[in-house]
Motif scaffolding. Structure first.
Motif, PDB file in Angstrom:
ATOM      1  N   GLU A 150      13.541 -44.547   8.927  1.00  0.00           N
ATOM      2  CA  GLU A 150      14.184 -45.489   9.858  1.00  0.00           C
ATOM      3  C   GLU A 150      14.879 -46.604   9.086  1.00  0.00           C
ATOM      4  OE1 GLU A 150      15.507 -47.107  13.408  1.00  0.00           O
ATOM      5  OE2 GLU A 150      14.660 -45.131  13.003  1.00  0.00           O
TER       6      GLU A 150
ATOM      7  N   LYS B 178      18.066 -45.182   7.562  1.00  0.00           N
ATOM      8  CA  LYS B 178      19.078 -44.998   8.607  1.00  0.00           C
ATOM      9  C   LYS B 178      19.766 -46.324   8.921  1.00  0.00           C
ATOM     10  CE  LYS B 178      19.321 -43.716  13.466  1.00  0.00           C
ATOM     11  NZ  LYS B 178      18.553 -43.293  14.623  1.00  0.00           N
ATOM     12  N   LYS B 179      18.967 -47.381   9.092  1.00  0.00           N
ATOM     13  CA  LYS B 179      19.526 -48.704   9.392  1.00  0.00           C
ATOM     14  C   LYS B 179      20.340 -49.238   8.220  1.00  0.00           C
ATOM     15  CE  LYS B 179      16.146 -50.127  12.821  1.00  0.00           C
ATOM     16  NZ  LYS B 179      15.053 -51.048  13.161  1.00  0.00           N
TER      17      LYS B 179
ATOM     18  N   SER C  36      23.698 -47.501   8.220  1.00  0.00           N
ATOM     19  CA  SER C  36      24.528 -48.017   9.314  1.00  0.00           C
ATOM     20  C   SER C  36      25.132 -49.359   8.930  1.00  0.00           C
ATOM     21  CB  SER C  36      23.704 -48.167  10.592  1.00  0.00           C
ATOM     22  OG  SER C  36      23.328 -46.921  11.094  1.00  0.00           O
TER      23      SER C  36
ATOM     24  N   LYS D 298      29.842 -53.177  17.361  1.00  0.00           N
ATOM     25  CA  LYS D 298      28.511 -52.621  17.126  1.00  0.00           C
ATOM     26  C   LYS D 298      28.454 -51.844  15.818  1.00  0.00           C
ATOM     27  CE  LYS D 298      26.991 -52.229  21.908  1.00  0.00           C
ATOM     28  NZ  LYS D 298      26.667 -51.292  22.996  1.00  0.00           N
ATOM     29  N   ILE D 299      29.510 -51.111  15.507  1.00  0.00           N
ATOM     30  CA  ILE D 299      29.558 -50.374  14.236  1.00  0.00           C
ATOM     31  C   ILE D 299      29.511 -51.349  13.067  1.00  0.00           C
ATOM     32  CG2 ILE D 299      31.036 -48.976  12.733  1.00  0.00           C
ATOM     33  CD1 ILE D 299      32.029 -47.586  15.313  1.00  0.00           C
TER      34      ILE D 299
ATOM     35  N   GLY E 258      26.226 -52.664  12.376  1.00  0.00           N
ATOM     36  CA  GLY E 258      25.200 -51.671  12.077  1.00  0.00           C
ATOM     37  C   GLY E 258      24.260 -51.426  13.238  1.00  0.00           C
ATOM     38  N   LYS E 259      24.734 -51.649  14.464  1.00  0.00           N
ATOM     39  CA  LYS E 259      23.866 -51.564  15.636  1.00  0.00           C
ATOM     40  C   LYS E 259      24.063 -50.302  16.462  1.00  0.00           C
ATOM     41  CE  LYS E 259      23.198 -56.494  16.169  1.00  0.00           C
ATOM     42  NZ  LYS E 259      23.345 -57.654  17.029  1.00  0.00           N
ATOM     43  N   THR E 260      24.828 -49.358  15.961  1.00  0.00           N
ATOM     44  CA  THR E 260      25.015 -48.109  16.695  1.00  0.00           C
ATOM     45  C   THR E 260      25.031 -46.948  15.725  1.00  0.00           C
ATOM     46  OG1 THR E 260      26.308 -47.019  18.415  1.00  0.00           O
ATOM     47  CG2 THR E 260      27.556 -48.114  16.706  1.00  0.00           C
ATOM     48  N   ASP E 261      24.644 -45.813  16.228  1.00  0.00           N
ATOM     49  CA  ASP E 261      24.654 -44.595  15.427  1.00  0.00           C
ATOM     50  C   ASP E 261      26.076 -44.031  15.457  1.00  0.00           C
ATOM     51  OD1 ASP E 261      23.712 -42.562  13.868  1.00  0.00           O
ATOM     52  OD2 ASP E 261      22.608 -41.549  15.463  1.00  0.00           O
ATOM     53  N   LEU E 262      26.719 -43.998  14.344  1.00  0.00           N
ATOM     54  CA  LEU E 262      28.118 -43.602  14.241  1.00  0.00           C
ATOM     55  C   LEU E 262      28.228 -42.091  14.111  1.00  0.00           C
ATOM     56  CD1 LEU E 262      31.053 -44.549  13.948  1.00  0.00           C
ATOM     57  CD2 LEU E 262      30.604 -44.924  11.536  1.00  0.00           C
ATOM     58  N   GLN E 263      28.859 -41.452  15.095  1.00  0.00           N
ATOM     59  CA  GLN E 263      29.085 -40.012  15.035  1.00  0.00           C
ATOM     60  C   GLN E 263      30.176 -39.715  14.024  1.00  0.00           C
ATOM     61  OE1 GLN E 263      30.063 -38.815  19.004  1.00  0.00           O
ATOM     62  NE2 GLN E 263      27.948 -38.896  19.702  1.00  0.00           N
TER      63      GLN E 263
END
Length: 104
Positions: free
Chosen positions: A36, A39-40, A43, A77-78, A81-86
């Motif tokens: 985790e 991942k953060k 991001s 948000k990107i 770093g507050k969203t999971d970027l596809q």
């Protein structure tokens, strides 16, 4: 008076590494807590890269969002770093910023 010489090998063995710090704070690699954190961290890293390049291009978040057909809040948000970027959105963003993605 001469300064004593440093024993680099002893110093290396006594000083903690970055991985030691991360192990203590977030758990060993492969644990859910460490995954985790990683991942953060990624991001945040990619968000900072995008923000830096966007600013170099003198684009607002709204202008970048308009170029890729997304909302300004999504870009914010990107960058935070507050969203999971596809990957599909990431490719759109880097293309809009004049960057290329190289996969090795």
């Amino acid at each position: 008076m001469a300064r004593p010489k440093l024993d680099l090998e002893k110093l290396k063995s006594e000083l903690p590494t970055a991985n030691d710090y991360l192990d203590d704070k977030y758990g060993k690699q492969g644990t859910p807590e460490r995954d985790e954190f990683s991942k953060k961290a990624l991001s945040f890293y990619y968000g900072e890269l995008i923000k830096e390049k966007r600013k170099e291009k003198h684009l607002t978040q709204q202008q970048l969002a308009d170029q890729i057909g997304k909302e300004r809040a999504y870009i914010a948000k990107i960058e935070q770093g507050k969203t999971d970027l596809q990957i599909s959105n990431f490719v759109q963003i880097i293309n809009a910023l004049g960057l290329t993605l190289q996969v090795k």
